[in-house]
Design a protein around this motif. Structure first.
Motif, PDB file in Angstrom:
ATOM      1  N   ASP A 126       0.825  -1.208   0.000  1.00 53.95           N
ATOM      2  CA  ASP A 126       0.000   0.000   0.000  1.00 53.95           C
ATOM      3  C   ASP A 126       0.861   1.261   0.000  1.00 53.95           C
ATOM      4  O   ASP A 126       1.846   1.349   0.734  1.00 53.95           O
ATOM      5  CB  ASP A 126      -0.897   0.016   1.246  1.00 53.95           C
ATOM      6  CG  ASP A 126      -1.851  -1.159   1.265  1.00 53.95           C
ATOM      7  OD1 ASP A 126      -2.316  -1.555   0.171  1.00 53.95           O
ATOM      8  OD2 ASP A 126      -2.125  -1.702   2.355  1.00 53.95           O
TER       9      ASP A 126
ATOM     10  N   LYS B  80       1.696   5.312   0.594  1.00 52.03           N
ATOM     11  CA  LYS B  80       1.521   6.145   1.783  1.00 52.03           C
ATOM     12  C   LYS B  80       0.957   7.511   1.431  1.00 52.03           C
ATOM     13  O   LYS B  80       0.955   8.420   2.252  1.00 52.03           O
ATOM     14  CB  LYS B  80       2.856   6.303   2.509  1.00 52.03           C
ATOM     15  CG  LYS B  80       3.383   4.984   3.077  1.00 52.03           C
ATOM     16  CD  LYS B  80       4.631   5.226   3.908  1.00 52.03           C
ATOM     17  CE  LYS B  80       5.224   3.905   4.378  1.00 52.03           C
ATOM     18  NZ  LYS B  80       6.471   4.099   5.108  1.00 52.03           N
TER      19      LYS B  80
ATOM     20  N   ARG C 172      -1.334  -1.448   5.071  1.00 55.12           N
ATOM     21  CA  ARG C 172      -2.199  -0.604   5.892  1.00 55.12           C
ATOM     22  C   ARG C 172      -3.054  -1.434   6.844  1.00 55.12           C
ATOM     23  O   ARG C 172      -3.521  -2.503   6.455  1.00 55.12           O
ATOM     24  CB  ARG C 172      -3.148   0.176   4.982  1.00 55.12           C
ATOM     25  CG  ARG C 172      -2.777   1.605   4.784  1.00 55.12           C
ATOM     26  CD  ARG C 172      -3.764   2.264   3.816  1.00 55.12           C
ATOM     27  NE  ARG C 172      -3.049   2.803   2.671  1.00 55.12           N
ATOM     28  CZ  ARG C 172      -3.587   3.024   1.483  1.00 55.12           C
ATOM     29  NH1 ARG C 172      -4.865   2.746   1.269  1.00 55.12           N
ATOM     30  NH2 ARG C 172      -2.858   3.520   0.510  1.00 55.12           N
TER      31      ARG C 172
ATOM     32  N   CYS D 195      -7.750   0.485   5.568  1.00 53.00           N
ATOM     33  CA  CYS D 195      -7.537   0.890   4.178  1.00 53.00           C
ATOM     34  C   CYS D 195      -7.796   2.376   3.950  1.00 53.00           C
ATOM     35  O   CYS D 195      -7.372   2.935   2.954  1.00 53.00           O
ATOM     36  CB  CYS D 195      -8.410   0.052   3.242  1.00 53.00           C
ATOM     37  SG  CYS D 195      -7.920  -1.687   3.229  1.00 53.00           S
TER      38      CYS D 195
ATOM     39  N   VAL E 275      -3.281   5.970   6.099  1.00 49.70           N
ATOM     40  CA  VAL E 275      -1.928   5.420   6.222  1.00 49.70           C
ATOM     41  C   VAL E 275      -1.700   5.093   7.693  1.00 49.70           C
ATOM     42  O   VAL E 275      -2.330   5.678   8.581  1.00 49.70           O
ATOM     43  CB  VAL E 275      -0.837   6.393   5.691  1.00 49.70           C
ATOM     44  CG1 VAL E 275      -0.957   6.581   4.197  1.00 49.70           C
ATOM     45  CG2 VAL E 275      -0.918   7.740   6.396  1.00 49.70           C
ATOM     46  N   ASN E 276      -0.802   4.135   7.941  1.00 42.20           N
ATOM     47  CA  ASN E 276      -0.559   3.741   9.326  1.00 42.20           C
ATOM     48  C   ASN E 276       0.058   4.902  10.115  1.00 42.20           C
ATOM     49  O   ASN E 276       0.861   5.659   9.579  1.00 42.20           O
ATOM     50  CB  ASN E 276       0.395   2.542   9.375  1.00 42.20           C
ATOM     51  CG  ASN E 276      -0.233   1.291   8.783  1.00 42.20           C
ATOM     52  OD1 ASN E 276      -1.462   1.201   8.643  1.00 42.20           O
ATOM     53  ND2 ASN E 276       0.598   0.334   8.426  1.00 42.20           N
TER      54      ASN E 276
END
Ligand code: HEM
Ligand SMILES: [Ca+2]
Ligand SMILES: [Ca+2]
Length: 300
Positions: A124, A126, A291, A294, A297-298
């Motif tokens: 994923d 960012k 992630r 979804c 972003v983390n």
């Protein structure tokens, strides 16, 4: 690099769980499957199949979903259902980008389209690429030349581009996106009987953007991915300008005719084209992240 069964060791049930959820969601809301197909297009053509499309606006992030090109996109909330099921089985293992890809693949099968394998291992991104959306995603009234060049830029050839537009064999178009073909005068390229029908669906030239006025892409088989789209556009019953142009441009019309005549050939090309699209410029290895949610972003 993307590979078949990327999760075979880290999360062997991942593909099965995603498929089950796609089936359950389809049984509740058939149009979720339609959305998974459009999501693949709108995510992958914008820079990479990196789930950038799924990011929601928060802090500095402006969601790609806010672009005018994303008009009519729906069912994002159900991505959460799929992700939750996968997270429960294997936390922080399966990317949202692979969920976009596999849900499209499984959605296509639910809609009666072809069944095929799909590589996985996408990570994923960012960031949202909101500023690039209009550069990558053609508008409904853009020329076929522009459409072909956009797809060519991501490695999708003319034959595959013609097949991908077969996505317009399902789903709907809001009046907003086609009234310019009906008012003040009917586009002479549009079948007049069909235009009369579309005017019933879209009775005013300035539809209220909040009103849900739309016509189905394919009146005959609106929820089946099949070659009926090509039959329609050859009869000048395509809703968008790009649909009409696809049927008449000399570069694309030979493929349109062949797909209209042969559903097997369409299925073959549609599978190949979806795979090509789904492999555009993925993040792999230690690029990007997996992630947790979804939509964001983390946090780190
Ligand atoms: C090249 C140019 C394309 C243009 C300009 C375009 C444009 C559009 C527009 C304007 C709509 C109507 C949205 C609405 O009013 O609700 C639409 C719907 C849709 N498009 Fe495309 N599209 C293109 C290619 C594709 C491709 C490649 C796919 C997938 C393979 C696809 C899949 C769909 C689907 C499934 C819908 C129906 C969505 C729904 O009912 O929720 N489109 N498209
Ligand atoms: Ca993307
Ligand atoms: Ca159809």
């Amino acid at each position: 690099q993307l590979q078949l069964n990327y999760y075979s060791k880290s999360c062997p049930k991942a593909e099965e769980i995603i498929k089950q959820k796609v089936i359950e969601l389809y049984n509740e809301h058939g149009n979720t499957a339609v959305s998974w197909v459009r999501n693949l297009f709108h995510d992958c053509i914008v820079e990479s199949c990196d789930a950038s499309l799924l990011l929601e606006s928060v802090g500095d992030v402006v969601s790609e979903q806010t672009s005018e090109r994303s008009s009519g996109m729906r069912n994002f909330k159900y991505v959460k259902t799929i992700k939750a099921a996968v997270e429960k089985e294997c936390p922080l293992t399966v990317s949202c980008a692979d969920i976009v890809a596999l849900s499209a693949r499984d959605g296509i099968a639910m809609l009666g389209g072809p069944k095929f394998e799909m590589k996985t291992g996408r990570r994923d991104g960012k960031e949202s690429h909101v500023t690039m959306v209009e550069e990558f995603i053609p508008n409904h009234n853009d020329s076929i030349s522009l459409v072909l060049s956009r797809f060519q830029a991501i490695g999708v050839d003319v034959e595959a581009t013609v097949a991908l537009l077969g996505g317009h064999s399902v789903g709907r178009v809001h009046c907003m996106n086609m009234v310019h073909r009906l008012y003040p005068t009917v586009d002479p390229k549009l079948d007049p009987t069909y235009a009369a029908y579309l005017k019933l669906r879209c009775p005013t030239p300035n539809p209220d953007p909040n009103a849900v006025l739309y016509a189905r892409n394919d009146r005959k088989t609106p929820m089946i991915i099949d070659n009926n789209y090509y039959k329609n556009i050859l009869q000048h019953k395509g809703l968008l300008t790009v649909d009409e142009e696809l049927a008449t441009d000399p570069r694309t019309s030979p493929y349109v005719k062949k797909m209209a005549a042969d559903n097997g050939y369409f299925n073959e090309q549609f599978s190949r084209a979806v795979q090509l699209l789904s492999e555009n410029n993925p993040l792999t290895g230690d690029q990007g992240e997996i992630r947790k949610d979804c939509r964001y972003v983390n946090a780190n």
